[in-house]
Design an enzyme around this catalytic site. Structure first.
Site, PDB file in Angstrom:
ATOM      1  N   SER A 135      40.924  69.120-105.237  1.00 19.06           N
ATOM      2  CA  SER A 135      40.946  70.651-104.864  1.00 19.06           C
ATOM      3  C   SER A 135      41.664  71.644-105.792  1.00 19.06           C
ATOM      4  O   SER A 135      42.505  71.231-106.569  1.00 19.06           O
ATOM      5  CB  SER A 135      41.679  70.676-103.564  1.00 19.06           C
ATOM      6  OG  SER A 135      41.862  72.313-102.934  1.00 19.06           O
ATOM      7  N   LYS A 190      40.390  65.125 -98.134  1.00 20.96           N
ATOM      8  CA  LYS A 190      39.887  66.120 -98.620  1.00 20.96           C
ATOM      9  C   LYS A 190      38.894  66.839 -97.798  1.00 20.96           C
ATOM     10  O   LYS A 190      38.929  68.145 -97.749  1.00 20.96           O
ATOM     11  CB  LYS A 190      39.119  66.067 -99.950  1.00 20.96           C
ATOM     12  CG  LYS A 190      38.398  66.837-100.798  1.00 20.96           C
ATOM     13  CD  LYS A 190      39.308  68.058-101.053  1.00 20.96           C
ATOM     14  CE  LYS A 190      38.676  68.856-102.211  1.00 20.96           C
ATOM     15  NZ  LYS A 190      37.375  69.487-101.830  1.00 20.96           N
ATOM     16  N   HIS A 193      41.080  68.972 -95.523  1.00 17.65           N
ATOM     17  CA  HIS A 193      41.385  69.945 -96.190  1.00 17.65           C
ATOM     18  C   HIS A 193      40.265  71.344 -96.209  1.00 17.65           C
ATOM     19  O   HIS A 193      40.846  72.440 -96.360  1.00 17.65           O
ATOM     20  CB  HIS A 193      41.713  69.728 -97.669  1.00 17.65           C
ATOM     21  CG  HIS A 193      42.049  70.738 -98.583  1.00 17.65           C
ATOM     22  ND1 HIS A 193      40.701  71.554 -99.006  1.00 17.65           N
ATOM     23  CD2 HIS A 193      43.052  71.300 -99.275  1.00 17.65           C
ATOM     24  CE1 HIS A 193      41.385  72.523 -99.954  1.00 17.65           C
ATOM     25  NE2 HIS A 193      42.809  72.421-100.097  1.00 17.65           N
ATOM     26  N   ASN A 194      39.128  70.826 -96.671  1.00 16.29           N
ATOM     27  CA  ASN A 194      38.107  71.897 -96.537  1.00 16.29           C
ATOM     28  C   ASN A 194      37.964  72.481 -95.445  1.00 16.29           C
ATOM     29  O   ASN A 194      37.672  73.608 -95.081  1.00 16.29           O
ATOM     30  CB  ASN A 194      36.786  71.221 -97.273  1.00 16.29           C
ATOM     31  CG  ASN A 194      36.977  71.163 -98.742  1.00 16.29           C
ATOM     32  OD1 ASN A 194      38.019  70.944 -98.884  1.00 16.29           O
ATOM     33  ND2 ASN A 194      35.836  71.055 -99.305  1.00 16.29           N
ATOM     34  N   GLU A 197      40.431  74.878 -94.628  1.00 10.37           N
ATOM     35  CA  GLU A 197      40.166  76.081 -95.481  1.00 10.37           C
ATOM     36  C   GLU A 197      39.175  77.122 -94.775  1.00 10.37           C
ATOM     37  O   GLU A 197      39.328  78.176 -94.980  1.00 10.37           O
ATOM     38  CB  GLU A 197      39.430  75.440 -97.060  1.00 10.37           C
ATOM     39  CG  GLU A 197      39.006  76.650 -97.888  1.00 10.37           C
ATOM     40  CD  GLU A 197      38.469  75.894 -98.980  1.00 10.37           C
ATOM     41  OE1 GLU A 197      37.282  76.421 -99.551  1.00 10.37           O
ATOM     42  OE2 GLU A 197      38.959  74.940 -99.716  1.00 10.37           O
TER      43      GLU A 197
END
Length: 487
Positions: A135, A190, A193-194, A197
């Site tokens: 990231s 990940k 995480h996105n 986001e």
């Protein structure tokens, strides 16, 4: 495999030299102790990179044979190509040449289910496969990303020291990389995480929209508001770049760039994956889901145009206390942001339980403190919360976050109510508040839903006053029968 006369001098290799791959290769080459082998399916890209950056000392190859031969054992190669079939093709080429103990790292945005499959496929040959979330975008790849590698502990013994040389560095000096867990854990984290986001960006967009519509401030003036927010508890990369975007003026029209950009948000799929897997895991990620749906709605141009003349509120909305309103938006944004991160970590916990990953939640918060897109000041608070209570059932109940939400609750409710009365869509603000109220509710209307399910489908129910599973004979005399006793 043909013979190669290439000397094995590189300790790490990169396959795929588009912007992300090239920048990561340059980052690796710029760190002491690394010699980097590079390869791209189209040799021109390899030649361009090596010609433009002779200082990197790249070991360039134009065939897989030479690339593999240039790697010192245990051979370690990072793949940065398009997800899906292109990644499988590169893995196949490397696996046919690698030996037991060698390491293949997929640094793309792969679906973690694919990573689990690939790791299982390669395990029999003794080759280590690592799915690694990266990231930070193009700049992060070059200057220091947040890295989320999965794979075996053995592979991390080789890979970890290399990754620590290129990872972003948190304010306390810690590199933003950790061994997340086995097989697909890195790509799963990940993915979440996105998803966070997506929620964070939607919340910021809603805050901007409320301030602009409610106060009439220009984008440049709102940029000053966000810049001020970035000096406090909301300090984050996304708040920082929001101010930059809002200050930008379009060179062609002279208008604020944000007014020239078409209001249709794109998506690459990881947000949807986060929601889909949350559904599979039974984890409510409503704030993230609404952010994904908001992007979908923004792209429904024909529907939005057809609905443009549908009636809205009859009374005109006017903000009397501008400063007070902006402060309410700030506090609502912070409270909603807490919910988004809380839901994301709930999904990480559920995923770890489902797939047998030993994920340390506090470590994940630590590696997101720098380099990544959702880096923010309050990630330290998340890390502290899990350090103080590793079995924490929800971030919202940790003392710091409880106090933060308590202090912001009244403004949060005022903003959601005001937005509804004014006809301004705030799906992420609203759903986050609804989640919070659902979380703290002593009793939910789910009891009625379970009664309905039992009525039409004999799905049974439990009682509050005694153990067991029960069913009411709705089409008979409506007496209750015991389906399963407490034993």
């Amino acid at each position: 495999m043909s013979e190669s006369t290439t000397t094995a001098t590189a300790n790490i290799g990169v396959v795929g030299l588009a912007v992300m791959g090239s920048n990561l290769a340059r980052n690796l080459a710029g760190r002491e102790g690394n010699t980097v082998a590079v390869f791209n399916r189209h040799p021109d890209r390899t030649r361009t990179l090596t010609a433009e950056h002779p200082e990197a000392g790249f070991v360039a190859s134009e065939s897989y044979d030479d690339f593999v031969a240039s790697l010192a054992r245990p051979r370690t190669a990072i793949i940065l190509v398009k997800a899906g079939a292109p990644t499988d093709a590169v893995i196949s080429e490397l696996a046919s040449r690698f030996e037991p103990g060698d390491i293949i790292v997929d640094g793309g945005n792969a679906n973690f289910h694919d990573t689990i499959r690939r790791e299982a496929d390669l395990k029999a040959s003794g080759i280590h496969f690592v799915g690694m979330g990266v990231s930070g975008g193009e700049e992060g790849a070059l200057h220091g990303p947040s890295l989320m590698p999965g794979g075996t502990a053995q592979s991390y013994e080789t890979l970890g020291p290399i990754l620590r040389t290129i990872a972003a560095v948190a304010p306390d000096g810690e590199p933003c990389v950790t061994h997340v867990g086995t097989d697909g854990a890195g790509h799963f984290v990940k993915m979440v995480h996105n998803g966070i986001e997506y929620a964070d960006m939607q919340l910021i967009a809603e805050a901007y929209d409320l301030i602009r519509r409610g106060t009439g401030k220009s984008p440049a003036e709102i940029a000053d508001v966000f810049a001020e927010w970035n000096t406090g508890e909301l300090e984050s990369y996304l708040i920082e770049i929001t101010a930059e975007v809002l200050r930008q003026v379009d060179a062609e029209t002279g208008a604020p760039l944000v007014d020239v950009i078409l209001d249709e948000a794109g998506a690459k799929g990881t947000g949807a994956w986060t929601v889909q897997n949350a559904l599979d895991l039974g984890v409510p990620t409503s704030g993230i889901a609404e952010a994904v749906f908001a992007r979908s709605l923004s792209s429904r141009r024909a529907q939005r145009e057809a609905a443009a003349d549908l009636p809205g509120p009859e009374t005109e909305w006017k903000v009397d206390d501008v400063d007070g309103f902006i402060e309410d938006v700030r506090q609502a944004l912070y409270a909603s942001k807490i919910v988004a991160y809380s839901q994301g970590f709930d999904e990480i916990i559920a995923g770890a339980e489902q797939f047998g990953w030993d994920i340390h939640k506090g470590d994940i918060a630590k590696i997101w403190r720098a380099g990544c897109i959702i880096r923010a000041r309050f990630l330290n608070r998340i890390s502290d919360a899990y350090a103080e209570d590793p079995s924490l059932v929800a971030l919202a109940v940790a003392p710091y976050f409880r106090d933060a939400i308590t202090g912001g609750q009244a403004p949060w409710r005022r903003i959601v109510a005001t937005a509804a009365q004014a006809g301004i869509p705030t799906p992420a603000f609203s759903s986050s508040l609804a989640y919070y109220d659902g979380l703290r509710a002593d009793r939910l209307p789910a009891a009625l839903i379970q009664g309905q399910r039992d009525f039409f489908g004999a799905h049974t129910y439990r009682r509050v006053d005694k153990p067991g599973v029960f069913h009411t004979l709705w089409s008979g005399d409506r007496s209750e029968i015991t389906i399963e006793s407490s034993n």
